[in-house]
Design an enzyme around this catalytic site. Structure first.
Site, PDB file in Angstrom:
ATOM      1  N   GLU A 158       0.828  -1.215   0.000  1.00  0.00           N
ATOM      2  CA  GLU A 158       0.000   0.000   0.000  1.00  0.00           C
ATOM      3  C   GLU A 158       0.855   1.256   0.000  1.00  0.00           C
ATOM      4  OE1 GLU A 158      -2.159   3.448   1.520  1.00  0.00           O
ATOM      5  OE2 GLU A 158      -0.474   2.418   2.501  1.00  0.00           O
ATOM      6  N   GLU A 159       2.001   1.200   0.660  1.00  0.00           N
ATOM      7  CA  GLU A 159       2.834   2.394   0.800  1.00  0.00           C
ATOM      8  C   GLU A 159       3.573   2.774  -0.488  1.00  0.00           C
ATOM      9  OE1 GLU A 159       2.624   4.308   3.167  1.00  0.00           O
ATOM     10  OE2 GLU A 159       2.152   3.238   5.006  1.00  0.00           O
TER      11      GLU A 159
END
Length: 403
Positions: A158-159
């Site tokens: 996600e990052e």
């Protein structure tokens, strides 16, 4: 009069609603045993370093933990050593999905807990392992009511662009279920998020010709090209789309690099830039950026150099999120999430413990009380979101019946 024909009420939701009207400790309070398990789960997750692209160990541990709770657990591999976790009870096709991410930003900071102050810290303690732990414990509390209608999804990446959620939504492993409700976990200060800004990432790559700095006219400085380009973007970002809900579109020059030494005319230079869209679409903002840089690019080419724009993965416009749930405070946020990356037509909610203002920092931390409250809030959110959907379905059914 023709009787109104309504869809059958969800037995699970109805049963749970009735339970909530009477004292049901596991739905309204955390006993000492549950609180202890929450702290244990959170600690184990934070203690295992899982910087993006290194999520394997935390994924293996979490898969084992969920299997011990009698979940069916799918490891959905993206690469050999990276995988999402999809966990569910007796059936895979559920109405509700509860999701967060298990990767973190660098660098790793070790776990700590101050019992006196109740402060818990470490990398990922807030973003987003606080949400992961609270979600699991919350769903466990609802297990006997809605267990077979709730899935858990914990994704990687996600990052850095959301490759975990993108992979899940692609259906590469098995067709992705179509959910009615999706609840995402990110640090939101214990409030429901009504929306967040869109995202458009790109890199500028300037190309020149190396030469001795004593004779700069023999070369073409990529640094000069890049500096001129950034100057044009500095002017542009004062005139990017804005909205009352999300404020101004922002453009951050995150990383700039170029050249090899002070006495060498730079042959290459680059800048990585993140644009947070408050209005408009990625295509509209792309057009503004291209137009702002066209003169710099033309001059660079006339000199024998060049300026290219390398667009990151497809961006997205501002994301409106469902947030009208009784009893929750609301806000909007400026960061990006996996919310727009989950495919399907579903109501979507964003909630989590802790503040984004300490996420990604060397003092990332939250209070024990925030973690515990998040468990209760996730339970309440699941129930209330189910009731809202049920009410909407009934209203649509009424509207389709002729009296």
């Amino acid at each position: 009069m023709i009787p109104r024909i309504l869809p059958a009420l969800s037995l699970a939701v109805t049963s749970l609603a009735v339970s909530l009207q009477s004292p049901t400790p596991e739905l309204t309070t955390l006993d000492a045993t549950t609180s202890k398990e929450l702290l244990h789960l959170h600690r184990k997750l934070v203690e295992i370093e899982s910087i993006t692209h290194n999520e394997e160990h935390v994924g293996d541990w979490l898969a084992s933990y969920l299997k011990d709770l009698d979940y069916n657990v799918e490891k959905q591999h993206i690469t050999k050593d990276r995988f999402n976790l999809l966990a569910y009870g007796k059936k895979r096709e559920t109405s509700i999905l509860v999701s967060s991410h298990i990767d973190t930003v660098p660098p790793f900071w070790p776990y700590y807990y101050n019992e006196t102050s109740g402060i818990i810290g470490g990398r990922g303690s807030v973003d987003a392992k606080g949400s992961v732990a609270a979600q699991i414990i919350a769903v466990q509390g609802l297990r006997k009511h809605l267990f077979d209608d709730i899935s858990l999804l914990f994704v990687v990446g996600e990052e850095q662009g959301g490759d975990g959620m993108r992979n899940f939504s692609s259906g590469k492993h098995r067709p992705s279920p179509n959910y009615d409700i999706a609840i995402f976990g990110e640090p939101t200060e214990g409030k429901l998020v009504c929306g967040h800004k869109g995202m458009l990432g790109f890199a500028l790559k300037a190309t020149g010709k190396a030469a001795h700095s004593g004779y700069p006219w023999l070369g073409i400085s990529a640094n000069d090209i890049l500096v001129e380009a950034l100057g044009s973007l500095l002017e542009l970002r004062e005139h990017l789309p804005w909205s009352k809900k999300y404020g101004n579109t922002t453009m951050n020059f995150g990383r700039i690099q170029g050249g090899v030494a002070a006495n060498v005319v730079a042959e290459t230079a680059s800048a990585n830039i993140a644009t947070r869209l408050a209005a408009g679409t990625p295509d509209v903002v792309k057009g503004l950026i291209i137009n702002a840089l066209k003169d710099t690019k033309a001059r660079a080419q006339q000199q024998g150099g060049d300026l290219d724009i390398d667009w990151a993965r497809e961006g997205y416009a501002p994301v409106d999120i469902d947030c009208k749930i009784e009893g929750f405070e609301t806000l909007t946020v400026n960061y990006g999430t996996d919310v727009p990356l989950l495919s399907g037509d579903h109501r979507r909610y964003l909630y989590g413990p802790g503040s984004i203002f300490v996420a990604h920092s060397d003092h990332e931390a939250l209070k024990r009380s925030e973690l515990e409250q998040a468990v209760l809030d996730y339970r309440r959110l699941i129930v209330k979101a189910s009731e809202v959907k049920q009410k909407k379905d009934e209203e649509r059914a009424r509207g389709q019946v002729e009296l």
